[in-house]
Write a protein that holds these residues in place. Structure first.
Motif, PDB file in Angstrom:
ATOM      1  N   VAL A   1      24.055  53.625 100.745  1.00  0.00           N
ATOM      2  CA  VAL A   1      23.980  52.293 100.148  1.00  0.00           C
ATOM      3  C   VAL A   1      22.608  51.674 100.387  1.00  0.00           C
ATOM      4  CG1 VAL A   1      24.883  49.939 100.232  1.00  0.00           C
ATOM      5  CG2 VAL A   1      26.459  51.871 100.316  1.00  0.00           C
ATOM      6  N   THR A   2      22.103  51.787 101.601  1.00  0.00           N
ATOM      7  CA  THR A   2      20.813  51.192 101.954  1.00  0.00           C
ATOM      8  C   THR A   2      19.674  51.770 101.124  1.00  0.00           C
ATOM      9  OG1 THR A   2      21.545  50.820 104.236  1.00  0.00           O
ATOM     10  CG2 THR A   2      19.171  50.784 103.826  1.00  0.00           C
ATOM     11  N   GLU A   3      19.679  53.080 100.943  1.00  0.00           N
ATOM     12  CA  GLU A   3      18.620  53.736 100.164  1.00  0.00           C
ATOM     13  C   GLU A   3      18.562  53.192  98.744  1.00  0.00           C
ATOM     14  OE1 GLU A   3      17.787  58.140  98.206  1.00  0.00           O
ATOM     15  OE2 GLU A   3      19.009  57.985 100.026  1.00  0.00           O
ATOM     16  N   ARG A   4      19.708  53.074  98.097  1.00  0.00           N
ATOM     17  CA  ARG A   4      19.746  52.597  96.712  1.00  0.00           C
ATOM     18  C   ARG A   4      19.483  51.098  96.617  1.00  0.00           C
ATOM     19  NH1 ARG A   4      22.276  56.916  97.673  1.00  0.00           N
ATOM     20  NH2 ARG A   4      22.561  58.575  96.129  1.00  0.00           N
ATOM     21  N   PHE A   5      19.951  50.366  97.603  1.00  0.00           N
ATOM     22  CA  PHE A   5      19.709  48.923  97.641  1.00  0.00           C
ATOM     23  C   PHE A   5      18.209  48.643  97.761  1.00  0.00           C
ATOM     24  CE2 PHE A   5      18.932  45.141 100.247  1.00  0.00           C
ATOM     25  CZ  PHE A   5      19.568  44.159  99.500  1.00  0.00           C
ATOM     26  N   ASN A   6      17.546  49.329  98.676  1.00  0.00           N
ATOM     27  CA  ASN A   6      16.116  49.103  98.898  1.00  0.00           C
ATOM     28  C   ASN A   6      15.293  49.449  97.662  1.00  0.00           C
ATOM     29  OD1 ASN A   6      16.520  48.209 101.502  1.00  0.00           O
ATOM     30  ND2 ASN A   6      16.112  50.196 102.456  1.00  0.00           N
ATOM     31  N   ARG A   7      15.674  50.530  96.974  1.00  0.00           N
ATOM     32  CA  ARG A   7      14.927  50.910  95.774  1.00  0.00           C
ATOM     33  C   ARG A   7      15.110  49.869  94.674  1.00  0.00           C
ATOM     34  NH1 ARG A   7      15.480  54.098  91.023  1.00  0.00           N
ATOM     35  NH2 ARG A   7      13.444  54.910  90.393  1.00  0.00           N
ATOM     36  N   ALA A   8      16.330  49.352  94.543  1.00  0.00           N
ATOM     37  CA  ALA A   8      16.588  48.331  93.526  1.00  0.00           C
ATOM     38  C   ALA A   8      15.801  47.058  93.831  1.00  0.00           C
ATOM     39  CB  ALA A   8      18.080  48.027  93.458  1.00  0.00           C
ATOM     40  N   ILE A   9      15.755  46.675  95.093  1.00  0.00           N
ATOM     41  CA  ILE A   9      15.017  45.473  95.499  1.00  0.00           C
ATOM     42  C   ILE A   9      13.522  45.647  95.238  1.00  0.00           C
ATOM     43  CG2 ILE A   9      14.220  44.173  97.516  1.00  0.00           C
ATOM     44  CD1 ILE A   9      16.934  43.294  96.610  1.00  0.00           C
ATOM     45  N   GLU A  10      12.994  46.820  95.577  1.00  0.00           N
ATOM     46  CA  GLU A  10      11.563  47.074  95.412  1.00  0.00           C
ATOM     47  C   GLU A  10      11.166  47.079  93.935  1.00  0.00           C
ATOM     48  OE1 GLU A  10       7.690  47.564  96.292  1.00  0.00           O
ATOM     49  OE2 GLU A  10       9.322  47.142  97.711  1.00  0.00           O
ATOM     50  N   THR A  11      11.959  47.735  93.089  1.00  0.00           N
ATOM     51  CA  THR A  11      11.613  47.790  91.662  1.00  0.00           C
ATOM     52  C   THR A  11      11.798  46.437  90.984  1.00  0.00           C
ATOM     53  OG1 THR A  11      13.865  48.570  91.162  1.00  0.00           O
ATOM     54  CG2 THR A  11      12.148  50.250  91.435  1.00  0.00           C
TER      55      THR A  11
ATOM     56  N   ASP B   1       8.996  42.734  85.541  1.00  0.00           N
ATOM     57  CA  ASP B   1       8.436  42.016  84.391  1.00  0.00           C
ATOM     58  C   ASP B   1       6.980  42.387  84.100  1.00  0.00           C
ATOM     59  OD1 ASP B   1      10.802  40.551  83.954  1.00  0.00           O
ATOM     60  OD2 ASP B   1      10.255  39.134  85.550  1.00  0.00           O
ATOM     61  N   GLU B   2       6.467  43.380  84.810  1.00  0.00           N
ATOM     62  CA  GLU B   2       5.068  43.765  84.620  1.00  0.00           C
ATOM     63  C   GLU B   2       4.859  44.585  83.351  1.00  0.00           C
ATOM     64  OE1 GLU B   2       3.773  45.690  88.174  1.00  0.00           O
ATOM     65  OE2 GLU B   2       4.092  43.911  89.437  1.00  0.00           O
ATOM     66  N   SER B   3       5.872  45.369  82.977  1.00  0.00           N
ATOM     67  CA  SER B   3       5.796  46.172  81.753  1.00  0.00           C
ATOM     68  C   SER B   3       7.192  46.661  81.402  1.00  0.00           C
ATOM     69  CB  SER B   3       4.867  47.382  81.948  1.00  0.00           C
ATOM     70  OG  SER B   3       5.445  48.309  82.859  1.00  0.00           O
ATOM     71  N   VAL B   4       7.320  47.197  80.198  1.00  0.00           N
ATOM     72  CA  VAL B   4       8.614  47.736  79.779  1.00  0.00           C
ATOM     73  C   VAL B   4       9.010  48.896  80.693  1.00  0.00           C
ATOM     74  CG1 VAL B   4       9.862  48.925  77.939  1.00  0.00           C
ATOM     75  CG2 VAL B   4       8.324  47.037  77.378  1.00  0.00           C
ATOM     76  N   GLU B   5       8.026  49.724  81.046  1.00  0.00           N
ATOM     77  CA  GLU B   5       8.297  50.886  81.884  1.00  0.00           C
ATOM     78  C   GLU B   5       8.813  50.484  83.266  1.00  0.00           C
ATOM     79  OE1 GLU B   5       8.995  54.664  82.803  1.00  0.00           O
ATOM     80  OE2 GLU B   5       8.323  53.943  80.842  1.00  0.00           O
ATOM     81  N   THR B   6       8.153  49.507  83.892  1.00  0.00           N
ATOM     82  CA  THR B   6       8.611  49.070  85.216  1.00  0.00           C
ATOM     83  C   THR B   6       9.959  48.358  85.106  1.00  0.00           C
ATOM     84  OG1 THR B   6       7.351  46.995  85.013  1.00  0.00           O
ATOM     85  CG2 THR B   6       6.284  48.853  86.135  1.00  0.00           C
TER      86      THR B   6
END
Length: 211
Positions: free
Chosen positions: A144-154, A159-164
């Protein structure tokens, strides 16, 4: 879309089966599983009683008949002992799984079980579940922590680009589906029902990827 991590899913699945009625062993179709072990004892003692608990009452007569055939074959043709025993094991497991609403795809060799299931049996034999639950908790927290941290970071860059933005959506959906999968496993019916649930979840992930 990534699938639920296998080890973590099995951990949750075992947790669900442990605390819910109607639980069954996930490795009932292996040569070193509890069903075959009881069947071996029954054949050696020439007593069908130890295996009747693995089938529904309305299937007892079929099991008794198969058991009788196996014992006769073992006596008449010692050279075919292994073959007759295997045939009986397959019949017994097929009936057992049918009673749980699961399909039978064949008798599997010893050792073909998920590590978490082996750990579950080890804990059961030892009479203590502490070490097992500690390992399960670690796997769940880590996943859970691994996926949570990645979601928070991304999310910081969505809003920087469509890709991000797409990277954020993918990470967020993976996180939500992962937690949802854990909840579904725990809140589900337990037993072989979970095999169908896992397959449906993976099919859903595949469709999401194509879209």
């Amino acid at each position: 879309m990534s699938k639920i991590n296998g080890a973590v899913f099995i951990s949750v699945l075992f947790l669900a089966m442990t605390f819910m009625p109607g639980k069954v062993f996930a490795h009932c179709d292996t040569m070193d599983g509890p069903v075959v072990k009881d069947a071996q004892v029954a054949l050696e003692k020439n007593d069908v009683t130890p295996i009747l608990k693995w089938v529904k009452k309305d299937a007892e007569s079929e099991v008794r008949s198969a058991f009788q055939m196996a014992t006769v074959e073992r006596t008449k043709n010692p050279q075919n002992k292994e073959a007759s025993e295997k045939k009986f094991f397959e019949t017994l497991i097929r009936i057992h799984r049918a009673g749980e609403g699961a399909s039978f795809t064949g008798l599997k060799p010893a050792g073909e079980v998920e590590p978490i299931v082996a750990e579950a049996d080890k804990a059961f034999d030892a009479g203590s579940v502490t070490e097992l639950t500690d390992k399960m908790t670690h796997h769940l927290t880590e996943g859970v922590t691994e996926r949570f941290n990645r979601a928070i970071e991304t999310r910081k860059h969505k809003d920087e680009s469509v890709e991000t933005g797409r990277e954020y959506v993918e990470a967020y959906v993976q996180y939500i589906h992962y937690v949802e999968g854990i909840h579904t496993a725990i809140a589900g019916k337990g037993g072989h029902h979970e095999e169908t649930m896992q397959a449906e979840h993976e099919d859903h992930d595949t469709k999401q990827t194509r879209e």
